[in-house]
Design an enzyme around this catalytic site. Sequence first.
Site, short mmCIF file in Angstrom:
data_model
loop_
_atom_site.label_atom_id
_atom_site.label_comp_id
_atom_site.label_asym_id
_atom_site.label_seq_id
_atom_site.Cartn_x
_atom_site.Cartn_y
_atom_site.Cartn_z
N HIS A 156 0.82 -1.21 0.00
CA HIS A 156 0.00 0.00 0.00
C HIS A 156 0.86 1.26 0.00
CE1 HIS A 156 -4.01 -1.71 0.47
NE2 HIS A 156 -3.45 -2.64 1.22
N ALA A 171 14.11 -18.01 10.04
CA ALA A 171 12.73 -17.95 10.54
C ALA A 171 12.39 -16.55 11.02
CB ALA A 171 12.54 -18.96 11.67
N LYS A 221 18.99 -9.23 6.75
CA LYS A 221 20.34 -8.84 6.35
C LYS A 221 21.18 -10.10 6.14
CE LYS A 221 20.31 -4.40 8.77
NZ LYS A 221 21.00 -3.54 9.80
N ARG A 243 26.08 -14.28 5.99
CA ARG A 243 27.18 -15.01 5.39
C ARG A 243 26.77 -15.56 4.04
NH1 ARG A 243 27.32 -20.69 5.73
NH2 ARG A 243 25.71 -21.66 7.04
#
Length: 231
Positions: free
Chosen positions: A149, A196, A216, A219
Amino acid sequence: MNDKQFISKYKRLEEMFLTTLLGDVPTILLGTKLRNIMYKSIFGKLGNSVYIHNGVEFISTRYIEIGNGVYLFKDVRIHAGSHQNNRVCLADGVILEKSVEIGALDNTQIHIGERTFIGSSVCIGGPGNITIGKDCLIASHAGIVANNHIFDDPTQKISSQGITRKGITIEDDCWLGHAVTVLDGVTIGKGSVIGAGAVVTKDIPSYSVAVGIPAKVIRQRTSKDFVKSRN
């Protein structure tokens, strides 16, 4: 009513009749075999050896294409919308666990590649196009929603400011953990793992491990031997 409208209405009535008649026939009473045979006339494509559990709901089956050896477990819901360019395609060997929801709005293409597993209660929806590659693992309660939205103007209701529909791509051999959310406009590169609960707001390079909100990269999955073999 023109010929095209008549055919569309007839197809919808045929779909409603067959899915209402056969949709809840229990598996133990040959329900799966009956659905495999009788549904072929209403789907855009329905392959061989497809397992459709009782309680699976379909809307706009003429825009749904299902390959060979696909498994659809109880309470799966696939809504392919009403636009003539819509397509929901499940390639060979796709598995949709219990209560998966897939929804396409106007002019939406959703494609799930070969042998990909979608866990229970996953939500996949347009109106942006969504492509999920081969051999992916999508854990339960993930959300893959290709719209967002617009809310820049505080003087207007959010519901009246429109949405984005950039689309989502998840490349081959990715694993998304429990309750991962993937936002509109994101590409997750081949072989990546998303931890998760992560919220993916930006592109993830191939063979990455990403976690967190926002997700983020922590590795890469590339060993020295793997890098050498690709060079």
